[in-house]
Design an enzyme around this catalytic site. Structure first.
Site, mmCIF file in Angstrom:
data_model
loop_
_atom_site.group_PDB
_atom_site.id
_atom_site.type_symbol
_atom_site.label_atom_id
_atom_site.label_comp_id
_atom_site.label_asym_id
_atom_site.label_seq_id
_atom_site.Cartn_x
_atom_site.Cartn_y
_atom_site.Cartn_z
ATOM 1 N N CYS A 115 76.665 9.707 102.476
ATOM 2 C CA CYS A 115 76.164 9.863 101.032
ATOM 3 C C CYS A 115 74.685 10.343 101.117
ATOM 4 O O CYS A 115 74.377 10.834 99.869
ATOM 5 C CB CYS A 115 76.540 8.778 100.062
ATOM 6 S SG CYS A 115 78.136 8.667 99.940
ATOM 7 N N HIS A 263 73.192 10.934 93.536
ATOM 8 C CA HIS A 263 74.163 11.217 94.384
ATOM 9 C C HIS A 263 75.377 10.369 93.517
ATOM 10 O O HIS A 263 75.306 9.572 92.867
ATOM 11 C CB HIS A 263 74.229 10.451 95.557
ATOM 12 C CG HIS A 263 75.522 10.009 96.380
ATOM 13 N ND1 HIS A 263 76.292 11.083 96.549
ATOM 14 C CD2 HIS A 263 76.062 8.784 96.445
ATOM 15 C CE1 HIS A 263 77.428 10.543 96.929
ATOM 16 N NE2 HIS A 263 77.324 9.017 96.976
ATOM 17 N N ASN A 293 83.555 11.580 94.396
ATOM 18 C CA ASN A 293 82.410 11.429 95.323
ATOM 19 C C ASN A 293 82.596 12.378 96.604
ATOM 20 O O ASN A 293 83.499 12.288 97.114
ATOM 21 C CB ASN A 293 82.209 10.054 95.774
ATOM 22 C CG ASN A 293 81.239 9.717 96.636
ATOM 23 O OD1 ASN A 293 80.640 10.710 97.174
ATOM 24 N ND2 ASN A 293 80.754 8.460 96.778
HETATM 25 N N1 COA Z 1 93.746 1.256 91.033
HETATM 26 C C1 COA Z 1 94.304 0.102 90.626
HETATM 27 N N2 COA Z 1 94.062 -0.893 91.047
HETATM 28 C C2 COA Z 1 93.125 -1.040 92.231
HETATM 29 C C3 COA Z 1 92.529 0.203 92.711
HETATM 30 C C4 COA Z 1 93.298 1.437 92.189
HETATM 31 N N3 COA Z 1 92.565 2.461 92.690
HETATM 32 N N4 COA Z 1 91.672 0.056 93.770
HETATM 33 C C5 COA Z 1 91.711 -1.375 93.710
HETATM 34 N N5 COA Z 1 92.365 -1.881 92.831
HETATM 35 C C6 COA Z 1 92.542 -3.372 92.473
HETATM 36 C C7 COA Z 1 92.274 -4.202 93.489
HETATM 37 O O1 COA Z 1 93.376 -4.388 94.424
HETATM 38 C C8 COA Z 1 91.893 -5.576 92.806
HETATM 39 O O2 COA Z 1 93.151 -6.111 92.434
HETATM 40 P P1 COA Z 1 93.380 -7.832 92.762
HETATM 41 O O3 COA Z 1 92.525 -8.307 91.778
HETATM 42 O O4 COA Z 1 94.730 -7.889 92.167
HETATM 43 O O5 COA Z 1 93.141 -7.940 94.091
HETATM 44 C C9 COA Z 1 91.241 -5.070 91.836
HETATM 45 O O6 COA Z 1 91.632 -3.808 91.497
HETATM 46 C C10 COA Z 1 89.698 -5.232 91.739
HETATM 47 O O7 COA Z 1 89.347 -4.629 92.881
HETATM 48 P P2 COA Z 1 87.909 -4.534 93.077
HETATM 49 O O8 COA Z 1 87.764 -3.735 94.380
HETATM 50 O O9 COA Z 1 87.006 -5.779 93.164
HETATM 51 O O10 COA Z 1 87.312 -3.602 92.096
HETATM 52 P P3 COA Z 1 85.824 -3.278 91.415
HETATM 53 O O11 COA Z 1 85.681 -3.815 90.092
HETATM 54 O O12 COA Z 1 84.892 -3.764 92.424
HETATM 55 O O13 COA Z 1 85.967 -1.403 91.517
HETATM 56 C C11 COA Z 1 85.173 0.170 92.838
HETATM 57 C C12 COA Z 1 86.166 -0.837 92.751
HETATM 58 C C13 COA Z 1 85.349 0.866 94.283
HETATM 59 C C14 COA Z 1 85.368 1.251 91.860
HETATM 60 C C15 COA Z 1 83.775 -0.156 92.769
HETATM 61 O O14 COA Z 1 83.559 -1.485 93.504
HETATM 62 C C16 COA Z 1 82.535 0.450 93.084
HETATM 63 O O15 COA Z 1 82.526 1.748 92.647
HETATM 64 N N6 COA Z 1 81.886 0.179 94.130
HETATM 65 C C17 COA Z 1 80.991 1.240 94.646
HETATM 66 C C18 COA Z 1 81.344 2.277 95.386
HETATM 67 C C19 COA Z 1 80.637 3.415 95.703
HETATM 68 O O16 COA Z 1 79.513 3.762 95.051
HETATM 69 N N7 COA Z 1 80.997 3.858 96.797
HETATM 70 C C20 COA Z 1 80.154 4.988 97.406
HETATM 71 C C21 COA Z 1 79.215 4.556 97.916
HETATM 72 S S1 COA Z 1 78.256 5.983 98.534
#
Ligand code: COA
Length: 336
Positions: A115, A263, A293
């Site tokens: 990224c 980004h 992304n």
């Molecule tokens: N749809 C529905 N549920 C989903 C899902 C989806 N696409 N992806 C994950 N879940 C569920 C998980 O299984 C979890 O369920 P559980 O509580 O029953 O175990 C729940 O949602 C929460 O998951 P979690 O990973 O803790 O969610 P989050 O609030 O952290 O959101 C991201 C996930 C990825 C959106 C978030 O962490 C994020 O944006 N992180 C940064 C990512 C980023 O910037 N990446 C690129 C860097 S360059």
């Protein structure tokens, strides 16, 4: 010493739009979950049988950037290509661009910083131009994620986020040191390499013969893995730090920012940074809602759209900032 300046900018995205509703038909997810957590409504995914590849999308964006720069392809004296999704394991796509554009035998460098790839590539271009080594450098960020995502419920935490696309700029010598790219700032922290990672094929650690012999359909090491919350927490801190670093280096205040192009990792991250720096909506550009992304392509794609919409004008202070897998992060401060 010279400065370098972006004199042409282009983009390309595949036609095929995949909405959150489309994804909810192939995995257990929903428009509500994706929108609330990431801000993404749709992304582009290359369709089966299309001619689009990471290299060909990069070429299309590059052609537009060269055309808009007013230069001829033969004026380009170096190529830098940032991607994490190359067409081939090696060689990287830089040489494919050299061939496709039929640009003499200029050097072609591939950058692998995920990224942050575009910021790293821009920094290399800037410094090659500053020292006088090259005059006109083509910098491309292009990604074809959709071929490498786990599109089942197992992979939903990652696959809903990423999209395909490309952006490119032509960076050129600028004799006025108060204009163009004022500074770039690059960082890494490898202790977190496995928090956002695709491990396979990983030839440095596994024998290819073993990989082939295993032929394990449950081997998910070919798919991206992300510790989402950990990445999020680090991203907001590093984005802020590296933007501040750039402002301080150039004796600028946050009030001097005319346009911030973060980004496009997650709309929530961008909104956090916007609030932290007290920027009004017209001073931050986001298009993650439409493209997801696109990793190394995200900044040039957003920069291109902001420019096309007339939101970046001569004399503006433009700040680019990225954070991603590695971890790596960086910023660029530009006087447009
Ligand atoms: N749809 C529905 N549920 C989903 C899902 C989806 N696409 N992806 C994950 N879940 C569920 C998980 O299984 C979890 O369920 P559980 O509580 O029953 O175990 C729940 O949602 C929460 O998951 P979690 O990973 O803790 O969610 P989050 O609030 O952290 O959101 C991201 C996930 C990825 C959106 C978030 O962490 C994020 O944006 N992180 C940064 C990512 C980023 O910037 N990446 C690129 C860097 S360059």
């Amino acid at each position: 010493m010279y400065n370098s300046k972006i004199i042409g900018i282009g983009k390309y995205v595949p036609d095929n739009v995949v909405t959150n509703q489309d994804l909810s038909k192939i995995m257990d997810t929903s428009d509500e979950w994706i929108t609330e957590r990431t801000g993404i409504k749709e992304r582009r995914w290359v369709v089966e049988g299309s001619d689009d590849t990471t290299a060909t999308m990069g070429v299309k964006a590059a052609k537009q950037a060269i055309e808009r720069s007013g230069l001829n392809k033969d004026d380009i004296d170096f190529i830098i290509f940032a991607t994490l999704s190359p067409d081939m394991y090696f060689p990287g796509p830089g040489v494919q661009v050299q061939h496709a554009l039929d640009i003499k035998t200029v050097g072609a460098l591939d950058v692998r910083n995920q990224c942050s790839g575009f910021i790293y590539a821009l920094s290399v271009a800037d410094n090659f131009i500053k020292t006088g080594m090259y005059k006109n450098i083509l910098v491309i960020g292009s990604e074809l994620h959709s071929h490498g995502l786990d599109k089942t419920t197992r992979g939903r935490g990652v696959s809903v986020i990423f999209g395909d696309g490309a952006g490119a700029v032509v960076v050129s010598r600028e004799e006025d040191n108060s204009k163009g790219i004022l500074s770039t700032h690059l960082h890494s922290q490898g202790e977190h390499a496995e928090e956002l990672v695709v491990k396979a094929p990983g030839m440095g650690t596994r024998w290819v013969t073993d990989i082939i012999a295993d032929n394990d359909e449950n081997d998910d090491s070919y798919f991206p893995h992300m510790n989402g919350q950990f990445v999020f927490k680090n991203a907001v801190v590093r984005f802020s730090e590296v933007i501040m670093e750039g402002l301080i280096k150039n004796n600028l205040q946050k009030e001097n920012i005319d346009m911030l192009i973060p980004h496009q990792a997650n709309l929530r991250i961008a909104q956090f940074i916007q609030k932290k720096f007290g920027l009004t909506d017209d001073k931050v550009f986001n298009n993650i809602m439409r493209y997801g992304n696109t990793t190394a392509a995200s900044i040039p794609l957003a920069l291109c759209e902001a420019w096309e919409e007339g939101k970046i004008n001569e004399g503006d202070t433009v700040v680019l900032a990225a954070f991603g897998s590695g971890f790596t992060w960086g910023s660029a401060i530009i006087k447009w």
